[in-house]
Enzyme design. Structure first.
Site, mmCIF file in Angstrom:
data_model
loop_
_atom_site.group_PDB
_atom_site.id
_atom_site.type_symbol
_atom_site.label_atom_id
_atom_site.label_comp_id
_atom_site.label_asym_id
_atom_site.label_seq_id
_atom_site.Cartn_x
_atom_site.Cartn_y
_atom_site.Cartn_z
ATOM 1 N N LYS A 86 6.538 -0.836 1.816
ATOM 2 C CA LYS A 86 5.038 -0.585 3.007
ATOM 3 C C LYS A 86 3.923 -2.090 2.750
ATOM 4 O O LYS A 86 3.049 -2.123 2.090
ATOM 5 C CB LYS A 86 4.919 0.517 1.962
ATOM 6 C CG LYS A 86 4.049 1.468 2.733
ATOM 7 C CD LYS A 86 4.223 2.987 2.242
ATOM 8 C CE LYS A 86 3.072 3.259 3.175
ATOM 9 N NZ LYS A 86 3.724 4.546 4.796
ATOM 10 N N LEU A 137 11.187 2.224 6.544
ATOM 11 C CA LEU A 137 10.600 2.709 5.078
ATOM 12 C C LEU A 137 11.392 3.750 5.086
ATOM 13 O O LEU A 137 11.778 4.803 6.055
ATOM 14 C CB LEU A 137 8.915 2.610 5.646
ATOM 15 C CG LEU A 137 8.514 3.119 4.258
ATOM 16 C CD1 LEU A 137 8.011 1.800 3.820
ATOM 17 C CD2 LEU A 137 7.109 4.156 4.600
ATOM 18 N N GLU A 147 13.328 3.454 13.651
ATOM 19 C CA GLU A 147 11.459 4.584 13.444
ATOM 20 C C GLU A 147 10.871 4.506 14.761
ATOM 21 O O GLU A 147 10.674 3.779 15.835
ATOM 22 C CB GLU A 147 11.475 3.855 12.344
ATOM 23 C CG GLU A 147 10.324 2.926 11.983
ATOM 24 C CD GLU A 147 10.047 2.844 10.421
ATOM 25 O OE1 GLU A 147 10.354 3.441 10.033
ATOM 26 O OE2 GLU A 147 9.637 1.576 9.994
ATOM 27 N N TYR A 174 1.245 -1.045 -0.149
ATOM 28 C CA TYR A 174 0.031 -0.035 -0.271
ATOM 29 C C TYR A 174 0.584 1.302 0.298
ATOM 30 O O TYR A 174 1.913 1.109 0.061
ATOM 31 C CB TYR A 174 -0.870 0.182 1.313
ATOM 32 C CG TYR A 174 -0.393 0.637 2.348
ATOM 33 C CD1 TYR A 174 -0.048 1.738 2.985
ATOM 34 C CD2 TYR A 174 0.584 -0.332 3.606
ATOM 35 C CE1 TYR A 174 0.406 2.393 3.985
ATOM 36 C CE2 TYR A 174 1.330 0.142 4.455
ATOM 37 C CZ TYR A 174 1.219 1.599 4.964
ATOM 38 O OH TYR A 174 1.646 2.106 5.874
#
Length: 289
Positions: free
Chosen positions: A147, A203, A179, A31
């Site tokens: 993702k 990411l 993160e 996505y």
């Protein structure tokens, strides 16, 4: 509200997702989320490039070209009259029965694509006042660069933080900050900005790319290198970044103030340069503090 379902723009009520769709059963899909300001997409090319990169990483063949996808997404925000908001788009490997961990033959099982829009104004109050965060172990899988629609690890981390009354979770692996649960993580020390280098543990954020460009224009030094929880405790400033939150100050971590406990001068300057990047692509936006 109109949505995209495979190659058509239809009413949302018309969409039917099969119970044996591999996205539903295996989270076998990719996505992305892209933002619009003034009815114009911001960094659409970069988001579409990442979407195609993700499909390639999981051996999922796209049923459209990049240009076809961008054209259809632009059509969707025009039809739904989206001024400031987000477009969520997703592709799964399709409907396959009987359920099997092995990839189905793509010539027999076409992927399923959907996209929808949401009106989401800029949250200038939070961008000014900042948010709080809690430290949570990063127990996700080792392909965080993809993702994937499999976000259970991220959800559990954010839920853990929320149960403690925090807005976000700062993740770490053996003391190394990776993160946040739904954003990239940054810290500032002695005027230098630090953020985890791209790789399989985080990411590759599109907003991160824009902020790196903004920092260069602003003359703010950045080091893409790992930092520890101990480093973070000594930070002058901290912030997170994503498509939906832009550059978000983190003013408190685990109940302890970061720096002066308010938005610092470095992140404020980065926010200003980030807005300039938006306006270069999408036109003037209103800033209210």
């Amino acid at each position: 509200m109109k949505v995209i379902w495979n190659d058509q723009i239809v009413d949302r009520s018309e969409v039917k997702i099969d119970m044996e769709d591999r996205g539903y059963q295996f989270a076998d899909g990719i996505y992305d989320v892209v933002r619009a300001y003034n009815g114009q997409f911001f960094t659409l090319d970069e988001h579409v490039d990442r979407f195609f990169s993700g499909m390639n990483k999981i051996d999922l063949e796209a049923p459209f070209t990049k240009d076809e996808l961008k054209s259809r997404l632009k059509e969707l925000i025009q039809i739904n009259k989206i001024d400031t908001g987000n477009v969520y788009f997703q592709i799964s490997r399709g409907i396959s029965s009987p359920r099997d961990h092995i990839f189905p033959d793509p010539t027999d099982v076409p992927p399923v694509f959907t996209a929808s829009t949401t009106v989401v104004p800029r949250n200038q109050v939070k961008m000014t006042n900042g948010i709080t965060a809690g430290i949570v172990p990063d127990t996700r899988w080792l392909h965080c660069d993809i993702k994937s629609i499999s976000l259970l690890g991220n959800i559990l981390a954010k839920h853990t933080a929320h149960k403690e009354g925090f807005d976000e979770a700062v993740l770490h692996r053996d003391g190394i900050v990776t993160e946040c649960s739904s954003s990239n993580m940054w810290m500032v020390k002695d005027g230098i900005v630090y953020t985890h280098p791209d790789g399989n543990l985080i990411l590759p954020g599109i907003t991160k790319i824009v902020l790196l460009r903004a920092a260069e224009k602003a003359g703010i030094p950045v080091k893409e290198e790992t930092f520890t929880l101990e480093d973070l405790k000594q930070a002058d400033e901290a912030f997170s970044s994503s498509t939906t939150i832009e550059a978000m100050p983190i003013i408190e971590i685990d109940g302890v103030a970061v720096g002066q406990g308010k938005r610092g001068p470095v992140v404020e300057k980065l926010q200003q340069y980030f807005v300039a990047e938006i306006e270069a692509q999408c036109g003037s936006i209103t800033i209210t503090n």
